[in-house]
Motif scaffolding. Structure first.
Motif, PDB file in Angstrom:
ATOM      1  N   LYS A  31      10.382 -39.132  29.777  1.00  0.00           N
ATOM      2  CA  LYS A  31      11.489 -39.178  30.737  1.00  0.00           C
ATOM      3  C   LYS A  31      11.233 -38.196  31.874  1.00  0.00           C
ATOM      4  O   LYS A  31      10.747 -37.102  31.657  1.00  0.00           O
ATOM      5  CB  LYS A  31      12.800 -38.813  30.035  1.00  0.00           C
ATOM      6  N   ILE A  32      11.627 -38.595  33.078  1.00  0.00           N
ATOM      7  CA  ILE A  32      11.443 -37.789  34.276  1.00  0.00           C
ATOM      8  C   ILE A  32      12.831 -37.435  34.820  1.00  0.00           C
ATOM      9  O   ILE A  32      13.723 -38.284  34.849  1.00  0.00           O
ATOM     10  CB  ILE A  32      10.654 -38.561  35.360  1.00  0.00           C
ATOM     11  N   HIS A  53      -1.237 -36.690  25.828  1.00  0.00           N
ATOM     12  CA  HIS A  53       0.031 -37.154  25.276  1.00  0.00           C
ATOM     13  C   HIS A  53       0.288 -36.624  23.866  1.00  0.00           C
ATOM     14  O   HIS A  53       0.441 -37.371  22.904  1.00  0.00           O
ATOM     15  CB  HIS A  53       0.119 -38.669  25.386  1.00  0.00           C
ATOM     16  N   LYS A  54       0.322 -35.299  23.807  1.00  0.00           N
ATOM     17  CA  LYS A  54       0.654 -34.569  22.584  1.00  0.00           C
ATOM     18  C   LYS A  54       1.869 -33.695  22.865  1.00  0.00           C
ATOM     19  O   LYS A  54       2.142 -33.338  24.013  1.00  0.00           O
ATOM     20  CB  LYS A  54      -0.531 -33.701  22.122  1.00  0.00           C
ATOM     21  N   ARG A  55       2.568 -33.287  21.830  1.00  0.00           N
ATOM     22  CA  ARG A  55       3.823 -32.537  21.973  1.00  0.00           C
ATOM     23  C   ARG A  55       3.535 -31.041  22.192  1.00  0.00           C
ATOM     24  O   ARG A  55       3.624 -30.246  21.275  1.00  0.00           O
ATOM     25  CB  ARG A  55       4.737 -32.799  20.790  1.00  0.00           C
ATOM     26  N   HIS A  85       5.539 -42.012  31.364  1.00  0.00           N
ATOM     27  CA  HIS A  85       6.537 -42.575  30.440  1.00  0.00           C
ATOM     28  C   HIS A  85       6.001 -42.700  29.008  1.00  0.00           C
ATOM     29  O   HIS A  85       6.688 -43.211  28.130  1.00  0.00           O
ATOM     30  CB  HIS A  85       7.020 -43.931  30.954  1.00  0.00           C
ATOM     31  N   THR A  86       4.788 -42.234  28.760  1.00  0.00           N
ATOM     32  CA  THR A  86       4.207 -42.270  27.420  1.00  0.00           C
ATOM     33  C   THR A  86       4.878 -41.218  26.543  1.00  0.00           C
ATOM     34  O   THR A  86       5.003 -40.066  26.936  1.00  0.00           O
ATOM     35  CB  THR A  86       2.688 -41.990  27.484  1.00  0.00           C
ATOM     36  N   ALA A 116       4.475 -29.819  30.809  1.00  0.00           N
ATOM     37  CA  ALA A 116       4.339 -30.560  29.551  1.00  0.00           C
ATOM     38  C   ALA A 116       2.979 -31.247  29.542  1.00  0.00           C
ATOM     39  O   ALA A 116       2.481 -31.685  30.582  1.00  0.00           O
ATOM     40  CB  ALA A 116       5.452 -31.603  29.414  1.00  0.00           C
ATOM     41  N   ALA A 117       2.389 -31.353  28.364  1.00  0.00           N
ATOM     42  CA  ALA A 117       1.067 -31.967  28.235  1.00  0.00           C
ATOM     43  C   ALA A 117       1.035 -33.379  28.817  1.00  0.00           C
ATOM     44  O   ALA A 117       0.036 -33.799  29.398  1.00  0.00           O
ATOM     45  CB  ALA A 117       0.630 -31.970  26.772  1.00  0.00           C
ATOM     46  N   SER A 118       2.135 -34.099  28.713  1.00  0.00           N
ATOM     47  CA  SER A 118       2.209 -35.465  29.255  1.00  0.00           C
ATOM     48  C   SER A 118       1.933 -35.495  30.748  1.00  0.00           C
ATOM     49  O   SER A 118       1.401 -36.477  31.267  1.00  0.00           O
ATOM     50  CB  SER A 118       3.599 -36.057  28.994  1.00  0.00           C
ATOM     51  N   GLN A 119       2.268 -34.411  31.442  1.00  0.00           N
ATOM     52  CA  GLN A 119       2.073 -34.359  32.892  1.00  0.00           C
ATOM     53  C   GLN A 119       0.605 -34.253  33.280  1.00  0.00           C
ATOM     54  O   GLN A 119       0.255 -34.510  34.433  1.00  0.00           O
ATOM     55  CB  GLN A 119       2.841 -33.183  33.488  1.00  0.00           C
TER      56      GLN A 119
END
Length: 165
Positions: A141-142, A55-57, A15-16, A48-51
């Protein structure tokens, strides 16, 4: 290259909200390559990097059958969308769960490539759905959270049951 650990829902780190990328250095190139290898090994069509707790775009996608058409999106933004379609989605962070999700049918996205060069892409179909799914990850968001409360509760119960095994 390294296969990275993929975070699994309901890990709170998913969720970050990812931050923009400003440095196009060797470390970023390694991360892109590692993310691609991780996605292919999973196997998946987007990551996605968040996964992977970065935590970068940054997003990598490859919907080709041959797995030889890597699309890298850095700091992506959807700048236009129209139409509505429903597609059964899955996610490397929610393994084994597939549900119908409503998305825009056609999108236009702007982003930077792996070298920091800007580009725009207009697309529809699976690629449009995949881009929207991965951009949701960058916003914390998931896809299962787009579902009804009842479906989400059942999914969480299924996940909890799997972990207990």
């Amino acid at each position: 290259m390294t296969i990275l650990n993929i975070l699994h829902y309901p890990d709170e780190r998913l969720h970050t909200v990812a931050q923009p990328i400003t440095e196009f250095d060797a470390a970023l190139q390694r991360m892109i390559d590692d993310m691609a290898e991780t996605m292919y090994a999973a196997p998946g069509i987007g990551l996605a990097a968040s996964q992977v707790n970065f935590h970068k775009r940054l997003v990598v996608i490859d919907i080709s059958e041959e797995k030889n058409d890597l699309l890298v999106l850095i700091n992506p933004q959807i700048i236009a969308m129209d139409g509505i379609t429903t597609y059964e989605e899955g996610c490397l962070s929610v393994p084994g769960i597939y549900e119908e999700v409503e998305r825009a049918q056609h999108i236009k996205v702007k982003a930077l490539d792996r070298n920091g060069q800007p580009f725009e892409l207009e697309t529809d179909g699976l690629l449009a759905i995949c881009i929207q799914h991965e951009l949701d990850h960058l916003d914390g968001k998931i896809f299962v959270e787009k579902l009804s409360r009842l479906k989400l509760t059942r999914i969480l119960q299924k996940i909890k049951k799997r972990k207990a095994m």
